[in-house]
Design an enzyme around this catalytic site. Structure first.
Site, PDB file in Angstrom:
ATOM      1  CG  PHE A 177      51.518 -32.204 -37.751  1.00  0.00           C
ATOM      2  CD1 PHE A 177      50.454 -31.438 -38.204  1.00  0.00           C
ATOM      3  CD2 PHE A 177      51.509 -32.623 -36.431  1.00  0.00           C
ATOM      4  CE1 PHE A 177      49.409 -31.083 -37.358  1.00  0.00           C
ATOM      5  CE2 PHE A 177      50.472 -32.280 -35.578  1.00  0.00           C
ATOM      6  CZ  PHE A 177      49.422 -31.506 -36.049  1.00  0.00           C
ATOM      7  CE1 TYR A 178      59.481 -28.979 -33.995  1.00  0.00           C
ATOM      8  CE2 TYR A 178      60.716 -28.787 -36.045  1.00  0.00           C
ATOM      9  CZ  TYR A 178      60.563 -28.495 -34.701  1.00  0.00           C
ATOM     10  OH  TYR A 178      61.492 -27.707 -34.065  1.00  0.00           O
ATOM     11  CB  ALA A 179      57.274 -26.952 -40.008  1.00  0.00           C
TER      12      ALA A 179
END
Ligand SMILES: NC(=O)c1ccc[n+]([C@@H]2O[C@H](COP(=O)([O-])OP(=O)(O)OC[C@H]3O[C@@H](n4cnc5c(N)ncnc54)[C@H](O)[C@@H]3O)[C@@H](O)[C@H]2O)c1
Length: 339
Positions: free
Chosen positions: A154-156
């Protein structure tokens, strides 16, 4: 000469701290914004800011990007020529535990920054993205010309969203934007949640280090000074407006409809994780106790940057060998923590 003003978000962070230092050295006046979030040791962030505040050209603002009105007021007051947006919630693993913090800092925070820039346009905006946006891509080295549509964390995903949010503002408001894709940055003052720091600390404390994917990992480790050289050089490479283009660099990721491009800043030489660990062991003169584990969810087995576009645009290319970079990091660590 007229002094230029830069706004650097995330100025108390690892990359922000080094970027501000370099900009000050090069004669910029710098406004730094940072919320001092408690994602990791706040005292390390405070020490970084205290160091920067020794220079009269630096002004610090402690607030969140998404505090209503804060960015708009900063832009109105200082009218920055350059914006370097490094504040954000970093870390692949933490985005499994606390995804909402990525929505707040990375999505809403970046939106608020773009809105402020729309009201008071800087000459150039530069925003941090990550090698993690290449996600499931297997074609190496990772090139900015490749499609990057399969994020694994989800960071990416929030960083890829930042790239596209900035693209739309660049298109709609002729706002020149450079997106950086950074590759595993390390060096003095680095982040305690990242492997080089964690490994060094654990080895010195006689604790076991966790080696994921049983050590079968390759990372394009980038030494901080090389990264900052790339950032500062790219500051002068303002993506041209669509109707003001003459010759375009080969493999340029420049958008056809906006003054926007994405540039990798990475070494271009992936290292085996175990070789990196050996370099730390040599620098410390100590052997690590190792616990070999499976791959972590959201992670990828390898990253490898093409540094061609960075070099074509700036003439610069990261060059610090891992052995040298690790020695400098370990020397800083032992001095800073007195161990
Ligand atoms: N270090 C790396 O290897 C690496 C690799 C790829 C991308 N990046 C990206 O580069 C940027 C800088 O990374 P870093 O390693 O310096 O991380 P960092 O965590 O040290 O720095 C980020 C700073 O932003 C601040 N911050 C977080 N949320 C905020 C908010 N909502 N408002 C204001 N400030 C806020 C934090 O307090 C911190 O000081 C990040 O966007 C990160 O995702 C870093």
């Amino acid at each position: 000469m007229i002094q230029r003003t830069a706004l650097v978000t995330g100025s108390a962070g690892f990359i922000g701290f080094h970027t501000v230092k370099r900009l000050l050295d090069e004669g910029w006046r710098v406004i730094g914004l940072d919320a001092m979030t408690d994602y990791y040791d706040v005292s390390l962030k405070e020490r970084r800011h205290a160091t920067l505040l020794q220079n009269a050209g630096f002004e610090a603002v402690i607030d969140r990007l998404e505090t209503p009105g804060v960015l708009l007021r900063l832009f109105e007051k200082h009218r920055p020529d350059l914006v370097v947006h490094l504040a954000g919630q970093a870390g692949v693993r933490y985005s499994i535990e606390a995804p909402r913090s990525y929505v707040e800092a990375n999505l809403i925070g970046t939106f608020d920054l773009l809105e402020a820039a729309r009201a008071y346009p800087p000459k150039h905006m530069m925003l941090a993205s990550t090698s993690s946006v290449y996600g499931a891509n297997t074609e190496m080295p990772y090139s900015e010309m490749h499609k990057a549509d399969a994020q694994m964390s989800f960071y990416a995903a929030t960083k890829k969203a930042n790239e596209m949010m900035a693209h739309s503002y660049a298109h709609l408001y002729d706002l020149p934007v450079t997106m950086f894709r950074f590759f595993t940055v390390y060096g003095p003052w680095s982040r305690p949640d990242m492997a080089p720091f964690k490994f060094t600390k654990a080895i010195l404390e006689g604790r076991t280090i966790d080696i994921h994917n049983h050590g079968d990992m390759r990372r394009d480790f980038t030494y901080i000074d090389d990264l900052v050289t790339g950032i500062v050089a790219l500051a002068e490479c303002v993506p041209p407006l669509v109707d003001a283009r003459d010759e375009v660099v080969e493999h340029d990721s420049l958008s056809a409809v906006a003054p926007w491009r994405v540039v990798n800043i990475g070494n271009g030489r992936p290292e085996q994780l175990m070789d990196f660990v050996s370099a730390i062991e040599r620098a410390l003169g100590m052997e690590a106790k190792k616990n070999f584990m499976d791959m972590q969810p959201g992670d990828v087995p390898a990253t490898w940057a093409s540094a061609e576009l960075l070099e074509a645009l700036t003439g610069e290319r990261p060059a610090t060998p891992v052995e040298t970079g690790v020695q400098k990091f370990v020397a800083w660590y032992r001095d800073f923590y007195n161990c």
